[in-house]
Design a protein around this motif. Structure first.
Motif, mmCIF file in Angstrom:
data_model
loop_
_atom_site.group_PDB
_atom_site.id
_atom_site.type_symbol
_atom_site.label_atom_id
_atom_site.label_comp_id
_atom_site.label_asym_id
_atom_site.label_seq_id
_atom_site.Cartn_x
_atom_site.Cartn_y
_atom_site.Cartn_z
ATOM 1 N N PHE A 237 0.668 -1.350 -0.523
ATOM 2 C CA PHE A 237 0.194 -0.043 -0.221
ATOM 3 C C PHE A 237 1.070 1.624 -0.708
ATOM 4 N N PRO A 238 0.144 2.035 -0.470
ATOM 5 C CA PRO A 238 -1.685 2.549 -1.132
ATOM 6 C C PRO A 238 -0.815 1.606 -2.066
ATOM 7 N N ALA A 239 -2.856 1.813 -2.416
ATOM 8 C CA ALA A 239 -3.078 1.114 -3.515
ATOM 9 C C ALA A 239 -2.607 1.833 -4.741
ATOM 10 N N PRO A 240 -1.866 1.090 -5.765
ATOM 11 C CA PRO A 240 -2.115 2.799 -7.780
ATOM 12 C C PRO A 240 -3.312 3.297 -7.615
ATOM 13 N N ASP A 241 -2.197 4.066 -7.506
ATOM 14 C CA ASP A 241 -3.349 5.742 -8.026
ATOM 15 C C ASP A 241 -3.463 5.848 -9.390
ATOM 16 N N GLY A 242 -2.624 5.323 -10.021
ATOM 17 C CA GLY A 242 -2.551 6.220 -11.263
ATOM 18 C C GLY A 242 -3.379 5.041 -12.289
ATOM 19 N N PRO A 243 -3.573 5.612 -13.821
ATOM 20 C CA PRO A 243 -4.965 4.717 -15.089
ATOM 21 C C PRO A 243 -4.293 3.861 -14.674
ATOM 22 N N VAL A 244 -5.673 2.936 -15.188
ATOM 23 C CA VAL A 244 -5.109 1.926 -16.052
ATOM 24 C C VAL A 244 -4.514 1.729 -17.611
ATOM 25 N N VAL A 245 -3.631 1.236 -17.599
ATOM 26 C CA VAL A 245 -3.003 2.152 -19.131
ATOM 27 C C VAL A 245 -3.726 0.243 -19.694
ATOM 28 N N GLY A 246 -3.657 -0.572 -19.724
ATOM 29 C CA GLY A 246 -4.525 -1.423 -20.893
ATOM 30 C C GLY A 246 -4.967 -2.938 -19.976
ATOM 31 N N GLU A 247 -5.472 -3.270 -21.062
ATOM 32 C CA GLU A 247 -6.617 -4.808 -20.432
ATOM 33 C C GLU A 247 -5.073 -6.057 -20.938
ATOM 34 N N LEU A 248 -5.086 -6.874 -19.936
ATOM 35 C CA LEU A 248 -4.250 -7.901 -20.076
ATOM 36 C C LEU A 248 -4.744 -9.156 -20.734
ATOM 37 N N ASP A 249 -4.337 -9.723 -21.402
ATOM 38 C CA ASP A 249 -5.069 -11.068 -21.891
ATOM 39 C C ASP A 249 -5.086 -12.155 -20.967
ATOM 40 N N GLY A 250 -6.099 -12.129 -20.482
ATOM 41 C CA GLY A 250 -5.898 -13.348 -19.505
ATOM 42 C C GLY A 250 -7.855 -13.099 -19.047
ATOM 43 N N ARG A 251 -8.151 -14.482 -18.352
ATOM 44 C CA ARG A 251 -9.685 -14.083 -17.612
ATOM 45 C C ARG A 251 -9.437 -13.642 -15.511
ATOM 46 N N ILE B 151 -8.347 -6.770 -15.885
ATOM 47 C CA ILE B 151 -8.639 -7.553 -16.765
ATOM 48 C C ILE B 151 -9.929 -8.103 -17.016
ATOM 49 N N LYS B 152 -10.333 -8.904 -18.129
ATOM 50 C CA LYS B 152 -11.462 -9.212 -18.068
ATOM 51 C C LYS B 152 -12.149 -10.150 -16.432
ATOM 52 N N LYS B 153 -13.201 -9.728 -16.376
ATOM 53 C CA LYS B 153 -13.653 -10.143 -15.143
ATOM 54 C C LYS B 153 -15.080 -11.298 -15.815
ATOM 55 N N VAL B 154 -15.210 -12.713 -15.210
ATOM 56 C CA VAL B 154 -16.485 -13.251 -15.621
ATOM 57 C C VAL B 154 -16.702 -13.864 -13.990
ATOM 58 N N ILE B 155 -17.966 -14.355 -14.384
ATOM 59 C CA ILE B 155 -18.745 -14.382 -13.248
ATOM 60 C C ILE B 155 -19.639 -15.424 -13.251
ATOM 61 N N PRO B 156 -18.925 -17.218 -13.520
ATOM 62 C CA PRO B 156 -19.171 -18.395 -14.492
ATOM 63 C C PRO B 156 -20.871 -18.974 -13.903
#
Length: 157
Positions: A52-66, A152-157
């Motif tokens: 901590f502290p938690a990251p406060d910067g912008p999200v720079v992209g999406e990872l290829d994952g789930r 990262i893409k979030k799914v709830i199966p």
């Protein structure tokens, strides 16, 4: 006959109680498949506080994952679909709970995955992520990798 039945019941009760004592202080009764994630809850909490502290910067992209959220088992399973290993990453839940994951392997025949119990993720006060999923749902899953924050893409199966 009664004595034989009593001995079986007593043995079963002893086995169940021994199994419970064997995981005292662990975030899960079943050991994590990754030996690097087989820690005591106090170790996860102490490590989280250092991040901590938690990251406060912008999200720079999406990872290829789930990130697959299992609310019945109180887990999130992170899968790496990319062609590169994810090394020394932080998994952040709802911008306030974190767990360090040393490595998630790249996809070869199948994706590298890690199953993370909610009780492995701690905030800056040393509290684990709540397991009351109705009151405290998983809103966001982000990964800090190479000093940058990714979604990262979030799914709830």
């Amino acid at each position: 006959m009664f004595a034989k039945k009593f001995v079986r019941v007593a043995f079963l009760a002893l086995a169940v109680s021994a199994a419970g004592f064997g995981c005292a202080g662990r975030p899960s009764m079943i050991p994590n498949s990754d030996p690097a994630l087989r820690k005591y809850s106090t170790e996860f909490a102490a490590d989280a506080v250092k991040r901590f502290p938690a990251p406060d910067g912008p999200v720079v992209g999406e990872l290829d994952g789930r990130a697959a959220i299992d609310v019945m088992a109180d887990t999130v399973q992170i899968a790496n679909f990319s062609s590169e290993d994810w090394i020394d990453i932080e998994v952040w839940i709802n911008h306030g709970y974190v767990v360090h994951v040393p490595k998630i392997e790249a996809k070869t025949d199948k994706p590298g995955t890690r199953t993370l119990n909610f009780q492995m993720m701690y905030n800056d006060k040393g509290l684990s992520f709540p397991t009351d999923n109705d009151k405290y749902p998983v809103e966001t899953v982000e990964i800090k990798k190479d000093g940058k924050l990714y979604s990262i893409k979030k799914v709830i199966p």
